[in-house]
Design an enzyme around this catalytic site. Structure first.
Site, PDB file in Angstrom:
ATOM      1  N   THR A  46     -31.564 -35.413 -14.882  1.00  0.00           N
ATOM      2  CA  THR A  46     -30.514 -36.327 -15.299  1.00  0.00           C
ATOM      3  C   THR A  46     -30.255 -36.288 -16.793  1.00  0.00           C
ATOM      4  O   THR A  46     -29.311 -36.906 -17.241  1.00  0.00           O
ATOM      5  CB  THR A  46     -30.855 -37.776 -14.911  1.00  0.00           C
ATOM      6  OG1 THR A  46     -32.045 -38.149 -15.575  1.00  0.00           O
ATOM      7  CG2 THR A  46     -30.990 -37.921 -13.411  1.00  0.00           C
ATOM      8  N   GLU A 118     -21.376 -43.682  -8.062  1.00  0.00           N
ATOM      9  CA  GLU A 118     -22.408 -43.015  -8.858  1.00  0.00           C
ATOM     10  C   GLU A 118     -21.970 -41.580  -9.069  1.00  0.00           C
ATOM     11  O   GLU A 118     -21.870 -40.809  -8.127  1.00  0.00           O
ATOM     12  CB  GLU A 118     -23.758 -43.055  -8.149  1.00  0.00           C
ATOM     13  CG  GLU A 118     -24.273 -44.457  -7.918  1.00  0.00           C
ATOM     14  CD  GLU A 118     -25.612 -44.452  -7.206  1.00  0.00           C
ATOM     15  OE1 GLU A 118     -26.509 -43.682  -7.617  1.00  0.00           O
ATOM     16  OE2 GLU A 118     -25.742 -45.203  -6.238  1.00  0.00           O
TER      17      GLU A 118
END
Length: 186
Positions: A46, A118
């Site tokens: 991420t 998301e």
């Protein structure tokens, strides 16, 4: 409960010659802190927040120019189904455009209590983007949400979704969306 079905799923989704309605759908808003599970639980790199929860959006679509509500889940839900989607994204004052996948819905494996968007930008960053503007063009639909039997099954499908997004965005009508002026800083 679902197991991954990657061998039964196509590597490309959507019409080859044109982007199908209701797409493209254009969304923008400030990046907010997510649930903190993207890197920790899912093992998806991420870069300190490549998976974003976008909660305060002022979405626009090719269908309307009216004043739009800030709640992406309520507004976007009028145009797109819950599930896994793909398209293009850009951040803040950068003119760089990246491929993305987006989970839009309740994420049944995690039992979310409210619908969320998301966005996973398919790129490794060395910093996060909290508070910065995220612009997204959703180009198409990959699959429905599932409630998985295990975290491993979810991870397998997420990685397959990323492959599907890459392959699907290579086709001209979808590839051309990355040049839309909406993705450029204002």
């Amino acid at each position: 409960m679902a197991e991954p079905e990657t061998q039964q799923r196509p590597l490309i989704v959507g019409n080859d010659s044109k982007v199908e309605e209701p797409y493209p759908v254009k969304l923008k808003g400030s990046v907010t802190k997510g649930f903190g599970r993207g890197g920790k639980d899912l093992g998806i790199p991420t870069g300190k927040a490549v998976i974003f929860i976008v909660e305060t959006l002022n979405p626009t679509t090719t269908k309307t120019s009216a004043n739009l509500p800030e709640d992406v889940s309520q507004y976007a839900g009028q145009f797109i189904e819950t599930g896994i989607l793909y398209g293009w994204a850009s951040i803040s004052d950068s003119s760089t455009v990246y491929p993305m996948v987006m989970s839009f819905g309740w994420n049944p494996f995690y039992k979310n209590e409210k619908r969320s968007a998301e966005v996973h930008i398919i790129h490794k960053f060395d910093h996060d983007f909290y508070g910065q503007e995220l612009r997204v063009i959703v180009a198409g639909y990959i699959r429905a949400e599932k409630n998985y039997t295990s975290l491993d099954a979810l991870i397998i499908d997420i990685n397959f979704d990323i492959k599907v997004a890459h392959n699907s965005l290579l086709r001209k009508p979808y590839n051309d969306l990355q040049y839309d002026s909406f993705l450029q800083p204002k």
